[in-house]
Structures are given as structure tokens and as C-alpha cells.
Design a protein around this motif. Sequence first.
Motif, PDB file in Angstrom:
ATOM      1  N   ASN A  41     -53.603 -13.849  42.301  1.00  0.00           N
ATOM      2  CA  ASN A  41     -53.684 -12.483  41.770  1.00  0.00           C
ATOM      3  C   ASN A  41     -53.018 -12.284  40.415  1.00  0.00           C
ATOM      4  O   ASN A  41     -53.105 -11.209  39.830  1.00  0.00           O
ATOM      5  CB  ASN A  41     -53.120 -11.480  42.778  1.00  0.00           C
ATOM      6  CG  ASN A  41     -51.607 -11.505  42.884  1.00  0.00           C
ATOM      7  OD1 ASN A  41     -50.928 -12.388  42.372  1.00  0.00           O
ATOM      8  ND2 ASN A  41     -51.065 -10.525  43.581  1.00  0.00           N
ATOM      9  N   LEU A  58     -53.407  -9.000  37.809  1.00  0.00           N
ATOM     10  CA  LEU A  58     -52.239  -8.142  37.607  1.00  0.00           C
ATOM     11  C   LEU A  58     -51.858  -8.043  36.138  1.00  0.00           C
ATOM     12  O   LEU A  58     -51.585  -6.949  35.631  1.00  0.00           O
ATOM     13  CB  LEU A  58     -51.043  -8.689  38.399  1.00  0.00           C
ATOM     14  CG  LEU A  58     -51.011  -8.394  39.881  1.00  0.00           C
ATOM     15  CD1 LEU A  58     -49.886  -9.156  40.550  1.00  0.00           C
ATOM     16  CD2 LEU A  58     -50.865  -6.910  40.130  1.00  0.00           C
ATOM     17  N   LYS A  62     -51.965  -4.596  33.968  1.00  0.00           N
ATOM     18  CA  LYS A  62     -50.751  -3.996  33.456  1.00  0.00           C
ATOM     19  C   LYS A  62     -50.609  -4.078  31.937  1.00  0.00           C
ATOM     20  O   LYS A  62     -49.967  -3.217  31.333  1.00  0.00           O
ATOM     21  CB  LYS A  62     -49.525  -4.657  34.104  1.00  0.00           C
ATOM     22  CG  LYS A  62     -49.361  -4.333  35.558  1.00  0.00           C
ATOM     23  CD  LYS A  62     -48.104  -4.960  36.086  1.00  0.00           C
ATOM     24  CE  LYS A  62     -47.820  -4.538  37.501  1.00  0.00           C
ATOM     25  NZ  LYS A  62     -47.383  -3.149  37.598  1.00  0.00           N
TER      26      LYS A  62
END
Length: 88
Positions: free
Chosen positions: A73, A77, A81
Amino acid sequence: MTSQEALEIVERILPPGTLTSVKTLVFHHSWNGREYRAIAKEAGYDDCYIREAGAELWRSLSEVLQEPVKKKNFRALLKQKFSNQIMM
């Protein structure tokens, strides 16, 4: 976002000295979907050494991002972000 752009972000958010050359290698190859075994074989390292370097990297990112980061992941991520913080 390329692996190099993502690595530059990771270098900024992790404490100095966290990223070693092996962790950087794992990061780049993992970004491109490579398995630990393939990374180890290509780079001339033991599978377990590469796997542990990856685990340390994901733990460090988990602490900084305050959410679970895994090999499966981390790419999503980081894109989620930091996609608006890519330095051109």
C-alpha cells in the motif's frame, strides 16, 4: 509520481539517516512492483536481508505517517498524501 519523486518526499519526511542504500534500492524496486526475491537476486543480497530492510522501511514510514504502511500500500498512500507536493 515517479519512484524518484516519491523517494525525495520520503527523504524529507523520515529522520536523517533512516534511508540506507539498501532501503533506497528496496524502495525503488518495490515502487515498480518487484518482489523481494527478485530484488535480492538482482542486487546480490540474501532474500532475508532485503525483506528485513523493506520491513524496517515500512515501519519507519508507518511511524511518520501514523498509519500502517506495507509494501502493498505504500505507493498508493504516498500518492494520496503527497501528489500535490511534487517538486518540479
